[in-house]
Motif scaffolding. Structure first.
Motif, short mmCIF file in Angstrom:
data_model
loop_
_atom_site.label_atom_id
_atom_site.label_comp_id
_atom_site.label_asym_id
_atom_site.label_seq_id
_atom_site.Cartn_x
_atom_site.Cartn_y
_atom_site.Cartn_z
N LEU A 36 0.91 -1.19 -0.46
CA LEU A 36 0.28 -0.03 -0.26
C LEU A 36 0.87 1.40 -0.05
N THR A 37 1.98 1.54 1.17
CA THR A 37 2.86 2.42 1.08
C THR A 37 3.39 2.50 -0.41
N GLU A 38 4.39 1.83 -0.74
CA GLU A 38 4.14 1.75 -2.53
C GLU A 38 3.72 1.77 -3.52
N MET A 39 1.52 1.59 -3.47
CA MET A 39 1.17 1.99 -4.69
C MET A 39 0.99 3.37 -4.51
N VAL A 40 0.56 3.82 -2.82
CA VAL A 40 0.17 5.53 -3.19
C VAL A 40 1.00 6.58 -3.03
N GLY A 41 1.96 6.38 -2.82
CA GLY A 41 3.00 6.98 -2.51
C GLY A 41 3.45 7.97 -3.64
N PRO A 42 4.48 8.78 -3.70
CA PRO A 42 4.53 9.81 -4.66
C PRO A 42 5.26 9.17 -6.11
N SER A 43 4.03 9.00 -7.38
CA SER A 43 4.52 8.70 -8.17
C SER A 43 6.24 8.98 -8.93
N LEU A 50 15.71 13.13 -9.33
CA LEU A 50 16.24 11.82 -9.17
C LEU A 50 16.66 11.75 -7.84
N ALA A 51 17.76 12.20 -6.55
CA ALA A 51 17.17 11.74 -5.43
C ALA A 51 16.30 11.35 -4.71
N GLU A 52 15.09 11.81 -4.90
CA GLU A 52 13.75 11.61 -4.20
C GLU A 52 13.49 10.49 -4.56
N ALA A 53 13.22 10.03 -6.20
CA ALA A 53 12.97 9.44 -6.53
C ALA A 53 14.09 8.05 -5.64
N ILE A 54 15.22 7.84 -6.18
CA ILE A 54 16.04 7.30 -5.26
C ILE A 54 15.59 6.47 -3.89
N GLY A 55 15.66 8.00 -3.42
CA GLY A 55 15.61 7.34 -1.60
C GLY A 55 13.94 7.03 -1.63
N HIS A 56 13.52 7.41 -2.30
CA HIS A 56 11.89 6.24 -2.43
C HIS A 56 11.91 5.43 -3.35
#
Length: 97
Positions: A36-43, A50-56
């Motif tokens: 659920l966390t992965e699916m409803v987290g920010p796309s 890029l750093a934010e995407a990698i962190g996510h």
């Protein structure tokens, strides 16, 4: 934190969730939480950089420690790239003879 109850879950879905949880070394509840966390987290489109995407992406793994690469001046990188291209160009010229 909120509590979520899912009624009338198909038994096949429950079994798949149980298997997935076992593969990931988690309880069924922890696996459902991760999904659920992965699916409803920010796309990735909503990520600012890029750093934010990698962190996510690595957040479910509790982070990753990386060694910092020593800073290299842009001029050094440019000069190195120029030398590589120059060698390749000269090698191609020799082959063309």
């Amino acid at each position: 934190m909120a509590t979520l109850t899912i009624r009338n879950l198909d038994s096949q879905v429950e079994e798949l969730l149980r298997v997935r949880a076992a593969r990931n070394g988690r309880s069924i509840e922890a696996e459902a939480h991760a999904i659920l966390t992965e699916m409803v987290g920010p796309s990735p489109r909503e990520m600012r950089n890029l750093a934010e995407a990698i962190g996510h992406r690595f957040a479910p793994l509790d982070g990753v420690e990386l060694e910092l690469h020593p800073p290299v001046a842009i001029e050094q990188q440019r000069d190195r790239a120029y030398e590589i291209m120059k060698r390749r160009y000269n090698a191609l010229r020799e082959l063309a003879r």
